[in-house]
Scaffold this active site. Structure first.
Site, short mmCIF file in Angstrom:
data_model
loop_
_atom_site.label_atom_id
_atom_site.label_comp_id
_atom_site.label_asym_id
_atom_site.label_seq_id
_atom_site.Cartn_x
_atom_site.Cartn_y
_atom_site.Cartn_z
N ASP A 136 0.84 -1.10 0.05
CA ASP A 136 -0.11 -0.21 0.55
C ASP A 136 0.49 1.65 -0.13
O ASP A 136 1.95 1.08 -0.60
CB ASP A 136 -0.85 -0.12 0.92
CG ASP A 136 -2.44 0.55 0.85
OD1 ASP A 136 -1.98 1.58 0.38
OD2 ASP A 136 -3.54 0.10 0.98
N HIS A 209 -4.07 6.37 3.22
CA HIS A 209 -4.58 4.90 2.80
C HIS A 209 -3.73 3.54 3.38
O HIS A 209 -4.08 2.07 3.85
CB HIS A 209 -4.39 5.11 1.53
CG HIS A 209 -5.44 3.77 0.36
ND1 HIS A 209 -4.54 2.55 0.42
CD2 HIS A 209 -6.58 3.64 -0.03
CE1 HIS A 209 -5.52 1.18 0.01
NE2 HIS A 209 -7.08 2.59 0.27
N SER A 539 -10.87 -1.04 -0.95
CA SER A 539 -10.11 -0.60 -1.06
C SER A 539 -9.96 -1.20 1.18
O SER A 539 -9.17 -1.21 1.77
CB SER A 539 -9.37 0.70 -0.48
OG SER A 539 -8.94 1.00 -1.44
#
Length: 754
Positions: A136, A209, A539
């Protein structure tokens, strides 16, 4: 970087301008079995062979990465002519252009039943030996979710490292966050050096994220977690005792396949047990898809790979990460919401959602204006930067249409122009789906139907007024879960005979850890800093399944990746307690297996599934043969120098998958699928089958109808005969096959396509 959570960003060839516009990055796949030997009969070192092959077409080219696990080969920058010359050399399987991927971008444990059933999962050190690898944007190691208090020594099997770099030292890791690496060579080969004034050239997460996904998978228990007072409570990852290893592959300009392959290569040698990738793109044949190729190598090493399905729903055929050896996860909602209603001057009220926390609006109605009537642009209704006329919006609530730019940016535009608040309305593309945002000004989002009514009022009334009332956090929302509109849908565009997505998991308004580098909106003008953020996307659903897979791996260390996926799929539920099918938020109708796959995960049931469907690497090899892949194409995926058996009849539908996708051939109305189940329940047990179809044109018969087991791990096979009537092309029918011994229900969805 602003996370584009609800847009599936398309997989693309990276023809990005570089220092030399005639060169771009290629990934070179070589046949390990054709590696030459020296005059003494010894194997040439693979790196020397790679280098010699490369130098034969370009004296100046350098290798970016070399690979041995995920593929046998290297990445480099070449002109198209050099790439074509290289591909013609002996031992070269393929020279493929670099591909670019993008990110698919509390209450969850309670919603999944984990809080009341922790006794079902191991309490020994076994669960703390499981290692989850996350590819990520990196990690914010200071997050409380990486607290390692009470954790034992790092597992002896761990071979990884805590790499140092900008704002990141070896002390950034601990017994919870046991590893952190970053991969930027492929990115920099295409876009130039990392701008360290904008992002850290290290494992540090300046985006948020990666911290969100990694704390969702294996974050420690943190009391009092919340976002600006919303969703307050104890936050914990799905596997709070598992270890976390982070591999930073995504940067401001995206995630490049050469870096992704390098990270997967390291993760395999580091000895992770689960790999979680909340990224993807469009679809490509498996032998051209770097994530699929890397996942195959991981699967062979016993590593389960979980990927997000994508955020391009509700369009059909919008899935990514569809290979059968990947666990593909769609997104559903929780039973929690953040209501913020709109009250109009005509006395009508409309419900919306918001995570705004700050000075509220005056206790009175304010002037209300439609952005389309207060703009200097033909697209002014969208509240794009620089389009609102300050004199027309100052002190007013502004109605903005959703689309093109980020939802939170629209509010920033209204605020900059002097607006007092914003009502954001969905258009037909988003329907009634409501995703909450931590806006920079008083704002709420409403569905399309409410938005249409509000727009009529604000345009037609001579003196429109409105206000927004924020109601905090509400639990017990029904129905839940529902399939998120943005969640990508089937059928599988690469192999229609493999049903995808595999399952649903929570992916809407998820609370998890956040970076300290940016505010909750990710906007440059958002100066707020939060420890936890609420965001949405597949996600977010992917790491839920990654963490649940870690729990199952701890409970059953002997289970293969396919068995773990099978346990999650066959115990997933497709209906609410009242018997009604899980709803599709995009249509308001019952969802189908093309929307929800096998159903919504139920980890409490998955730990004891009764029967499982196992799949070996040899089975996947046969699957590729059934696709009529050439020997070279199969070798690209498997690295095996083995050809398909010409005397053997291969059939795609016979892969031992826990679901059934039947494609009706033009020349027949009868299709047979064979499956083999393994008993992981009581040694002595008898299972009886039942079938269901929502269309009389589909008849299913199962032989045998009863499976009797006398020992654990015993295998039994059965055959399903699907008899289909004639239907119009592109018609679909759905059904279900269930085996039950009175205690366990082993369910498989059925999708039939003409």
């Amino acid at each position: 970087m602003i996370i584009k959570l609800l847009v599936l960003l398309v997989l693309c060839f990276c023809n990005v301008s570089t220092a030399d516009d005639n060169k771009k990055t290629y990934i070179v796949h070589m046949s390990k079995h054709q590696k030459p030997t020296t005059t003494f009969g010894e194997d040439v070192d693979h790196a020397h062979w790679f280098d010699a092959s490369l130098k034969s077409v370009s004296k100046s080219a350098e290798m970016i990465y070399t690979y041995q696990n995920v593929i046998h080969g290297f990445s480099t920058k070449l002109t198209q002519e050099e790439a074509e010359s290289l591909e013609n050399l002996p031992g070269i399987l393929a020279v493929l252009p670099e591909l670019k991927y993008e990110l698919h971008t509390t209450r969850t444990p309670e919603f999944l039943g984990l809080d009341q059933n922790t006794n079902l999962f191991p309490q020994s050190s076994g669960d703390s030996d499981v290692i989850i690898g996350i590819l990520d944007t990196g990690v914010w190691p200071e997050s409380k979710s990486f607290d390692d208090t009470g954790m034992g020594p790092i597992p002896s099997a761990w071979n990884g490292a805590c790499e140092t770099g900008t704002n990141f030292t070896t002390q950034s890791c601990n017994k919870k966050l046991i590893g952190a690496r970053f991969f930027a060579k492929g990115y920099e080969a295409t876009l130039g050096p990392i701008d360290e004034s904008k992002e850290s050239r290290s494992p540090r997460d300046d985006d948020g994220h990666g911290t969100h996904t990694s704390t969702t998978t294996g974050g420690s228990v943190v009391a009092g977690a919340n976002l600006l007072g919303y969703a307050a409570g104890s936050a914990r990852g799905m596997a709070p005792k598992a270890r976390v290893a982070v591999y930073k592959v995504c940067w401001l300009g995206g995630c490049f396949s050469s870096d992704i392959l390098a990270a997967m290569e390291k993760a395999i040698t580091d000895n992770v047990n689960v790999l979680s990738l909340s990224l993807g793109g469009g679809t490509a044949d498996y032998y051209r898809d770097s994530v699929a190729i890397g996942a195959f190598a991981a699967m062979e090493k016993g590593i389960l790979v979980s990927c997000s399905a994508g955020n391009a729903g509700p369009t059909s055929y919008s899935l990514s990460n569809v290979s059968p050896w990947i666990t593909t996860v769609g997104a559903g909602t929780l039973d929690r919401d953040f209501p913020a209603s709109v009250s109009l001057g005509n006395g009508k009220n409309y419900s919306g959602v918001s995570l705004y926390r700050g000075p509220i609006l005056p206790n009175q109605m304010l002037p209300f204006v439609y952005a389309g009537n207060a703009s200097n642009s033909t697209s002014g209704a969208l509240c794009m930067p620089g389009t609102l006329v300050p004199s027309l919006v100052k002190g007013k609530i502004v109605l903005c249409d959703r689309g093109v730019n980020a939802r939170v940016q629209k509010g920033s535009v209204v605020k900059e122009a002097g607006g007092a608040g914003m009502v954001l309305t969905n258009t037909a593309a988003n329907g009634e789906e409501l995703v909450a945002d931590a806006h920079l000004l008083p704002a709420t989002t409403v569905g399309q139907k409410a938005g249409d009514e509000i727009r009529k009022y604000v345009i037609s009334d001579a003196n429109p007024t409105a206000t927004i009332v924020f109601e905090g956090t509400k639990l017990g929302i029904t129905p839940s879960p529902v399939v998120a509109s943005f969640s990508s849908r089937g059928p599988n565009s690469i192999t229609p005979e493999i049903l995808k997505p595999d399952m649903l998991a929570p992916g809407v308004n998820i609370l998890a850890g956040w970076t300290g580098a940016v505010g909750p909106t990710g906007l440059p003008d958002d100066s707020r800093r939060v420890g936890y953020n609420i965001i949405s996307g597949t996600s977010m659903s992917c790491p839920h399944v990654s963490g649940l897979a870690a729990l199952l791996k701890a409970a059953h260390p002997e289970w293969s990746p396919a068995v773990i996926k099978s346990a999650l799929m066959t115990t997933a539920y497709t209906s609410y307690k009242d018997g009604k099918m899980i709803q599709d938020l995009a249509t308001g109708n019952p969802s189908t297996p093309f929307d929800h796959g096998a159903g919504h995960v139920d980890p409490v049931s998955a730990v004891n599934p009764g029967l499982v469907y196992d799949i070996s690497a040899d089975d996947y090899f046969d699957f590729l043969c059934a696709l009529n892949y050439t020997a070279s194409q199969i070798q690209l995926v498997t690295k095996r120098n083995t050809t398909c058996d010409a005397s053997k009849k291969y059939f795609v539908g016979n892969l031992n998958y826990p679901s059934f996708a039947v494609v009706v051939p033009s020349d027949s109305t009868v299709v047979k699928h064979t499956r083999t189940v393994t008993n992981v329940g009581p040694a002595s047990s008898t299972y009886k089958v039942s079938t269901f179809s929502d269309n009389k044109s589909v008849q299913m018969s199962v032989v045998p109808e009863t499976l009797t087991f006398s020992q654990v791990n015993e295998k039994k096979s059965y055959t399903v005969t699907f008899t289909m009537g004639r239907m119009a092309v592109n018609s679909n029918a759905f059904g279900r096959i269930e085996w039950s011994d009175g205690k366990h229900v082993v369910g498989s969805p059925v999708a039939v396509s003409w």
